[in-house]
Motif scaffolding. Structure first.
Motif, PDB file in Angstrom:
ATOM      1  N   GLU A   1      15.372  16.764 118.623  1.00 59.23           N
ATOM      2  CA  GLU A   1      16.227  16.914 119.800  1.00 59.23           C
ATOM      3  C   GLU A   1      16.902  18.285 119.820  1.00 59.23           C
ATOM      4  OE1 GLU A   1      18.492  13.250 120.200  1.00 59.23           O
ATOM      5  OE2 GLU A   1      16.731  12.324 121.124  1.00 59.23           O
ATOM      6  N   LYS A   2      17.279  18.819 118.665  1.00 55.21           N
ATOM      7  CA  LYS A   2      17.841  20.173 118.606  1.00 55.21           C
ATOM      8  C   LYS A   2      16.811  21.219 119.042  1.00 55.21           C
ATOM      9  CE  LYS A   2      21.382  19.649 115.057  1.00 55.21           C
ATOM     10  NZ  LYS A   2      21.754  19.926 113.662  1.00 55.21           N
ATOM     11  N   ARG A   3      15.542  20.885 118.892  1.00 55.02           N
ATOM     12  CA  ARG A   3      14.464  21.805 119.263  1.00 55.02           C
ATOM     13  C   ARG A   3      13.934  21.520 120.669  1.00 55.02           C
ATOM     14  NH1 ARG A   3      15.150  21.180 114.057  1.00 55.02           N
ATOM     15  NH2 ARG A   3      14.604  22.843 112.580  1.00 55.02           N
ATOM     16  N   GLY A   4      14.677  20.712 121.433  1.00 48.69           N
ATOM     17  CA  GLY A   4      14.332  20.464 122.829  1.00 48.69           C
ATOM     18  C   GLY A   4      13.313  19.374 123.076  1.00 48.69           C
ATOM     19  N   ILE A   5      13.041  18.533 122.083  1.00 48.12           N
ATOM     20  CA  ILE A   5      12.086  17.433 122.242  1.00 48.12           C
ATOM     21  C   ILE A   5      12.869  16.134 122.295  1.00 48.12           C
ATOM     22  CG2 ILE A   5      10.168  16.178 121.174  1.00 48.12           C
ATOM     23  CD1 ILE A   5       9.372  18.909 119.898  1.00 48.12           C
ATOM     24  N   ASP A   6      12.768  15.436 123.420  1.00 50.55           N
ATOM     25  CA  ASP A   6      13.515  14.196 123.611  1.00 50.55           C
ATOM     26  C   ASP A   6      12.810  13.021 122.943  1.00 50.55           C
ATOM     27  OD1 ASP A   6      15.692  12.652 125.004  1.00 50.55           O
ATOM     28  OD2 ASP A   6      13.899  11.631 125.779  1.00 50.55           O
ATOM     29  N   VAL A   7      13.577  12.268 122.172  1.00 53.54           N
ATOM     30  CA  VAL A   7      13.100  11.020 121.573  1.00 53.54           C
ATOM     31  C   VAL A   7      13.752   9.900 122.357  1.00 53.54           C
ATOM     32  CG1 VAL A   7      13.101   9.601 119.473  1.00 53.54           C
ATOM     33  CG2 VAL A   7      12.851  12.094 119.292  1.00 53.54           C
ATOM     34  N   PRO A   8      12.993   8.993 122.952  1.00 50.46           N
ATOM     35  CA  PRO A   8      11.578   8.729 122.768  1.00 50.46           C
ATOM     36  C   PRO A   8      10.664   9.198 123.907  1.00 50.46           C
ATOM     37  CG  PRO A   8      12.575   6.793 123.704  1.00 50.46           C
ATOM     38  CD  PRO A   8      13.673   7.844 123.568  1.00 50.46           C
ATOM     39  N   SER A   9      11.188   9.836 124.943  1.00 57.69           N
ATOM     40  CA  SER A   9      10.319  10.125 126.103  1.00 57.69           C
ATOM     41  C   SER A   9       9.215  11.133 125.791  1.00 57.69           C
ATOM     42  CB  SER A   9      11.145  10.597 127.303  1.00 57.69           C
ATOM     43  OG  SER A   9      11.724  11.860 127.044  1.00 57.69           O
ATOM     44  N   GLN A  10       9.470  12.088 124.891  1.00 59.41           N
ATOM     45  CA  GLN A  10       8.442  13.065 124.544  1.00 59.41           C
ATOM     46  C   GLN A  10       7.779  12.766 123.203  1.00 59.41           C
ATOM     47  OE1 GLN A  10      11.262  16.419 125.315  1.00 59.41           O
ATOM     48  NE2 GLN A  10       9.456  17.332 126.272  1.00 59.41           N
ATOM     49  N   ALA A  11       8.483  12.093 122.330  1.00 55.00           N
ATOM     50  CA  ALA A  11       7.933  11.704 121.024  1.00 55.00           C
ATOM     51  C   ALA A  11       8.665  10.464 120.536  1.00 55.00           C
ATOM     52  CB  ALA A  11       8.097  12.828 120.006  1.00 55.00           C
ATOM     53  N   SER A  12       7.907   9.445 120.193  1.00 56.80           N
ATOM     54  CA  SER A  12       8.500   8.249 119.602  1.00 56.80           C
ATOM     55  C   SER A  12       8.598   8.457 118.094  1.00 56.80           C
ATOM     56  CB  SER A  12       7.621   7.029 119.895  1.00 56.80           C
ATOM     57  OG  SER A  12       7.677   6.706 121.268  1.00 56.80           O
ATOM     58  N   VAL A  13       9.613   7.829 117.479  1.00 58.67           N
ATOM     59  CA  VAL A  13       9.815   7.955 116.033  1.00 58.67           C
ATOM     60  C   VAL A  13      10.146   6.578 115.472  1.00 58.67           C
ATOM     61  CG1 VAL A  13      11.232   8.995 114.208  1.00 58.67           C
ATOM     62  CG2 VAL A  13      10.647  10.337 116.241  1.00 58.67           C
ATOM     63  N   THR A  14       9.482   6.231 114.368  1.00 60.24           N
ATOM     64  CA  THR A  14       9.772   4.977 113.674  1.00 60.24           C
ATOM     65  C   THR A  14      10.165   5.269 112.233  1.00 60.24           C
ATOM     66  OG1 THR A  14       7.508   4.605 112.897  1.00 60.24           O
ATOM     67  CG2 THR A  14       8.083   3.711 115.065  1.00 60.24           C
ATOM     68  N   GLY A  15      10.835   4.309 111.625  1.00 56.86           N
ATOM     69  CA  GLY A  15      11.246   4.439 110.233  1.00 56.86           C
ATOM     70  C   GLY A  15      10.742   3.271 109.411  1.00 56.86           C
ATOM     71  N   PHE A  16      11.309   3.145 108.232  1.00 62.20           N
ATOM     72  CA  PHE A  16      10.961   2.052 107.334  1.00 62.20           C
ATOM     73  C   PHE A  16      12.150   1.835 106.414  1.00 62.20           C
ATOM     74  CE2 PHE A  16       9.146  -0.284 103.919  1.00 62.20           C
ATOM     75  CZ  PHE A  16       8.033  -0.924 104.428  1.00 62.20           C
ATOM     76  N   ASP A  17      12.665   0.661 106.355  1.00 58.18           N
ATOM     77  CA  ASP A  17      13.725   0.197 105.454  1.00 58.18           C
ATOM     78  C   ASP A  17      14.693  -0.743 106.152  1.00 58.18           C
ATOM     79  OD1 ASP A  17      12.965   1.457 103.055  1.00 58.18           O
ATOM     80  OD2 ASP A  17      14.019   3.294 103.602  1.00 58.18           O
ATOM     81  N   GLY A  18      15.045  -0.431 107.416  1.00 57.00           N
ATOM     82  CA  GLY A  18      16.006  -1.276 108.114  1.00 57.00           C
ATOM     83  C   GLY A  18      17.432  -1.020 107.672  1.00 57.00           C
ATOM     84  N   ILE A  19      17.776   0.236 107.337  1.00 59.92           N
ATOM     85  CA  ILE A  19      19.141   0.546 106.903  1.00 59.92           C
ATOM     86  C   ILE A  19      20.068   0.660 108.113  1.00 59.92           C
ATOM     87  CG2 ILE A  19      18.342   1.707 104.812  1.00 59.92           C
ATOM     88  CD1 ILE A  19      19.005   4.393 106.182  1.00 59.92           C
ATOM     89  N   ASP A  20      21.357   0.677 107.840  1.00 58.45           N
ATOM     90  CA  ASP A  20      22.346   0.806 108.914  1.00 58.45           C
ATOM     91  C   ASP A  20      22.247   2.168 109.579  1.00 58.45           C
ATOM     92  OD1 ASP A  20      23.315  -1.741 108.440  1.00 58.45           O
ATOM     93  OD2 ASP A  20      24.854  -1.042 107.047  1.00 58.45           O
ATOM     94  N   LEU A  21      22.556   2.190 110.861  1.00 56.75           N
ATOM     95  CA  LEU A  21      22.516   3.433 111.637  1.00 56.75           C
ATOM     96  C   LEU A  21      23.643   4.362 111.232  1.00 56.75           C
ATOM     97  CD1 LEU A  21      22.274   1.852 115.204  1.00 56.75           C
ATOM     98  CD2 LEU A  21      20.391   2.562 113.771  1.00 56.75           C
ATOM     99  N   PRO A  22      23.380   5.671 111.244  1.00 52.88           N
ATOM    100  CA  PRO A  22      24.503   6.591 111.073  1.00 52.88           C
ATOM    101  C   PRO A  22      25.356   6.567 112.339  1.00 52.88           C
ATOM    102  CG  PRO A  22      22.472   7.810 111.480  1.00 52.88           C
ATOM    103  CD  PRO A  22      22.105   6.357 111.380  1.00 52.88           C
ATOM    104  N   ALA A  23      26.596   6.953 112.220  1.00 52.07           N
ATOM    105  CA  ALA A  23      27.491   6.963 113.385  1.00 52.07           C
ATOM    106  C   ALA A  23      26.888   7.797 114.507  1.00 52.07           C
ATOM    107  CB  ALA A  23      28.852   7.522 112.990  1.00 52.07           C
ATOM    108  N   GLY A  24      26.774   7.207 115.682  1.00 57.42           N
ATOM    109  CA  GLY A  24      26.244   7.911 116.840  1.00 57.42           C
ATOM    110  C   GLY A  24      24.734   8.008 116.876  1.00 57.42           C
ATOM    111  N   GLY A  25      24.057   7.479 115.868  1.00 56.75           N
ATOM    112  CA  GLY A  25      22.598   7.545 115.827  1.00 56.75           C
ATOM    113  C   GLY A  25      21.958   6.524 116.748  1.00 56.75           C
ATOM    114  N   PRO A  26      20.696   6.748 117.099  1.00 57.37           N
ATOM    115  CA  PRO A  26      20.010   5.792 117.966  1.00 57.37           C
ATOM    116  C   PRO A  26      19.626   4.525 117.201  1.00 57.37           C
ATOM    117  CG  PRO A  26      18.480   7.462 117.220  1.00 57.37           C
ATOM    118  CD  PRO A  26      19.842   7.861 116.701  1.00 57.37           C
ATOM    119  N   ASN A  27      19.453   3.457 117.927  1.00 60.17           N
ATOM    120  CA  ASN A  27      18.982   2.207 117.355  1.00 60.17           C
ATOM    121  C   ASN A  27      17.498   2.400 117.038  1.00 60.17           C
ATOM    122  OD1 ASN A  27      18.665  -0.422 116.567  1.00 60.17           O
ATOM    123  ND2 ASN A  27      18.846  -1.283 118.615  1.00 60.17           N
TER     124      ASN A  27
END
Length: 171
Positions: free
Chosen positions: A92-118
């Protein structure tokens, strides 16, 4: 999940750690297995910090992932949630919107950082792992020379706000 959302060019992202992160390699192997099963090609150029791909520190890795996104990668599978949060912020700092321009997934199911996306992630059933391990340990104490077992525990997809349909120009 990503393939169901029309993604066909999916990259794999992990951090470069000073000590070998074998868990990251196992998640990479699972990613490759899924891509083969789905008959989706994977280019070595679309891998970050796993052989034979680009390797670098966090900033150069995010720069590289942004470059690959501009070159057509529509989704990134990250080896861990903390990596996904860093990648999302960097894209997002480089001008790429998540998720409309690139989707991103993770692994672990940890708690979100403050202000982070679900985050869309794979939740690890820690309680089930603990109870299964405890049960197995008790069985070993009672039958010291019992046979070895390989125990598999299913993880569950947790959908969030970081996956969208692939951009139409890439389908």
């Amino acid at each position: 999940h990503l393939a169901q959302h029309g993604h066909r060019r999916i990259g794999f992202y992990t951090r470069l750690y000073p000590v070998e992160a074998s868990w990251s390699f196992r998640r990479y192997a699972a990613f490759m297995e899924a891509m083969v099963r789905l008959r989706l090609p994977v280019s070595a150029k679309d891998l970050v910090n796993v052989f034979p791909s680009h390797e670098g520190d966090d900033e150069s890795s995010i720069d590289y992932a942004a470059e690959r996104t501009r070159a057509g990668v529509t989704a990134w599978v990250c080896a861990a949630d903390h990596q996904a949060f860093t990648l999302i912020e960097g894209l997002e700092k480089r001008g790429i919107d998540v998720p409309s321009q690139a989707s991103v997934t993770g692994f672990d199911g940890i708690d979100l950082p403050a202000g982070g996306p679900n985050l869309t992630t794979i939740g690890i059933p820690f309680r089930e792992i603990g109870t299964t391990g405890t049960t197995r340990l008790l069985e070993r104490v009672q039958r010291r020379f019992g046979s070895a077992q390989h125990v598999l525990i299913d993880c569950r997809l947790r959908t969030g706000e970081t996956v969208a349909m692939a951009p139409t120009s890439s389908r």
